[in-house]
Design a protein around this motif. Structure first.
Motif, PDB file in Angstrom:
ATOM      1  N   VAL A  86       0.850  -1.200   0.000  1.00  0.00           N
ATOM      2  CA  VAL A  86       0.000   0.000   0.000  1.00  0.00           C
ATOM      3  C   VAL A  86       0.880   1.242   0.000  1.00  0.00           C
ATOM      4  CG1 VAL A  86      -1.782   1.290   1.246  1.00  0.00           C
ATOM      5  CG2 VAL A  86      -1.858  -1.212   1.213  1.00  0.00           C
ATOM      6  N   LEU A  87       1.906   1.239   0.825  1.00  0.00           N
ATOM      7  CA  LEU A  87       2.806   2.386   0.927  1.00  0.00           C
ATOM      8  C   LEU A  87       3.599   2.602  -0.360  1.00  0.00           C
ATOM      9  CD1 LEU A  87       3.978   1.515   4.523  1.00  0.00           C
ATOM     10  CD2 LEU A  87       2.735   3.599   3.918  1.00  0.00           C
ATOM     11  N   LEU A  88       3.851   1.523  -1.088  1.00  0.00           N
ATOM     12  CA  LEU A  88       4.575   1.623  -2.362  1.00  0.00           C
ATOM     13  C   LEU A  88       3.653   2.015  -3.513  1.00  0.00           C
ATOM     14  CD1 LEU A  88       6.791  -1.581  -2.024  1.00  0.00           C
ATOM     15  CD2 LEU A  88       7.564   0.796  -1.861  1.00  0.00           C
ATOM     16  N   GLY A  89       2.356   2.102  -3.242  1.00  0.00           N
ATOM     17  CA  GLY A  89       1.402   2.463  -4.290  1.00  0.00           C
ATOM     18  C   GLY A  89       0.991   1.315  -5.173  1.00  0.00           C
ATOM     19  N   ALA A  90       1.273   0.076  -4.745  1.00  0.00           N
ATOM     20  CA  ALA A  90       0.946  -1.097  -5.559  1.00  0.00           C
ATOM     21  C   ALA A  90      -0.403  -1.701  -5.197  1.00  0.00           C
ATOM     22  CB  ALA A  90       2.029  -2.161  -5.408  1.00  0.00           C
ATOM     23  N   LYS A  91      -0.864  -1.469  -3.977  1.00  0.00           N
ATOM     24  CA  LYS A  91      -2.172  -1.957  -3.540  1.00  0.00           C
ATOM     25  C   LYS A  91      -2.991  -0.769  -3.044  1.00  0.00           C
ATOM     26  CE  LYS A  91      -2.917  -5.762  -1.341  1.00  0.00           C
ATOM     27  NZ  LYS A  91      -2.928  -6.877  -0.358  1.00  0.00           N
ATOM     28  N   PRO A  92      -4.283  -0.751  -3.339  1.00  0.00           N
ATOM     29  CA  PRO A  92      -5.093   0.373  -2.869  1.00  0.00           C
ATOM     30  C   PRO A  92      -5.432   0.297  -1.390  1.00  0.00           C
ATOM     31  CG  PRO A  92      -6.469  -1.188  -4.048  1.00  0.00           C
ATOM     32  CD  PRO A  92      -5.053  -1.681  -4.187  1.00  0.00           C
ATOM     33  N   ILE A  93      -5.547  -0.934  -0.872  1.00  0.00           N
ATOM     34  CA  ILE A  93      -6.004  -1.147   0.501  1.00  0.00           C
ATOM     35  C   ILE A  93      -5.225  -2.303   1.124  1.00  0.00           C
ATOM     36  CG2 ILE A  93      -7.966  -1.799   1.969  1.00  0.00           C
ATOM     37  CD1 ILE A  93      -9.827  -0.681  -0.191  1.00  0.00           C
TER      38      ILE A  93
END
Length: 311
Positions: A86-93
């Motif tokens: 999530v922090l890397l922007g790869a997962k939304p939640i």
């Protein structure tokens, strides 16, 4: 003990330590090669981030498709990796179970530290220095026992609409528990709840950005009293409902993968207590000086390049 091997590697992390040990039993000698799982001159967070980078796109899927039975990442790190995605922007939640009679994900490495750091960064965020990740607590109380179950929802702010789409309605979805818990008042209610569990598993899986085949394998293998026909029926029902959801004009479906959203500022990773503590340890041990440590803030592997570049 021989010195560590000096084999070259294209990875930005140092090669794992390889030591050759000799054990003697009388006149006999046995040699044993020992290779560390985590490089000894990098942090556990470095290891998780590097694993995600190195495995992104392997076999055509994202390294953030966390499926516990099918990942080469040591299982204790899977929960931290999900938050990192999530922090890397790869997962939304990301979802973290922290209150439950049976489960608590915060006991696993780095999970509690990451969650506290997210809460702190969000509290300190300003308009001039925003933090793109937010959090919320979902709570479900099982009516038959009164037991509380709480999950920390960590999400990219721009994906708030996905948080609102999670089911059951009312901010009750849980990380490690499939809802609703079956009612035992009568068989008809129990079977209805079991079917709803599978339907909502498909719904939430698609909202979170998982591919159809992964969700269907999960549902077909789920431990439930329902037969194959009932499972297939709920998958079909879920597909029809999700198609209507995705057709709404303001709803943007997502697929998990690096580049979905911008990553957090590298200062988040470099200010983690375990990362800073490791730098302090190296400094006290004389491995690096103060100037070197300042440089490491710029070159740390936690300065993750989501585009696929080296750390």
């Amino acid at each position: 003990v021989d010195s560590p091997s000096s084999s070259s590697s294209s990875s930005s992390l140092p090669s794992p330590l390889k030591c050759s040990l000799t054990r003697r039993n009388g006149s006999e000698a046995q040699q044993l090669d020992v290779i560390s799982v985590i490089p000894m001159n990098a942090t556990a967070m470095d290891y998780v981030l590097e694993w995600l980078r190195m495995h992104e796109g392997m076999y055509g899927i994202s390294s953030c498709f966390m499926y516990h039975s099918g990942t080469s990442l040591p299982e204790p790190f899977v929960y931290a990796a999900e938050i990192a995605c999530v922090l890397l922007g790869a997962k939304p939640i990301g979802m973290v179970q922290f209150t439950s009679p049976s489960d608590d994900e915060t006991v696993y490495p780095l999970v509690d530290e990451l969650c506290q750091h997210i809460v702190a960064f969000q509290a300190l965020a300003t308009e001039a220095n925003p933090f793109p990740v937010d959090w919320e607590v979902f709570k479900y109380t099982y009516p038959e026992t009164g037991a509380d179950h709480e999950t920390l929802i960590v999400y990219q702010k721009k994906r708030r609409y996905l948080v609102d789409a999670l089911r059951p309605r009312g901010n009750v979805a849980q990380a490690l528990h499939i809802l609703p818990f079956p009612r035992n008042s009568n068989e008809e209610d129990r079977v209805s709840d079991l079917k709803e569990q599978l339907f909502l598993s498909y719904w939430n899986g698609k909202v979170l950005g998982y591919p159809d085949n992964m969700i269907e394998v999960y549902i077909q293998g789920f431990n439930t009293d329902l037969g194959v026909a009932d499972r297939s029926e709920q998958i079909y029902r879920g597909k029809q409902a999700v198609l209507k959801l995705f057709a709404e004009p303001d709803f943007e479906p997502v697929t998990i993968g690096m580049g979905l959203d911008p990553p957090v500022d590298p200062r988040f990773w470099n200010s983690l207590p375990s990362v800073r503590g490791f730098s302090d340890l190296r400094r006290r041990a004389g491995i690096i000086g103060a100037a070197d440590d300042e440089d490491s803030d710029e070159q740390s592997c936690t300065d993750y390049d989501a585009s696929g570049g080296s750390c």
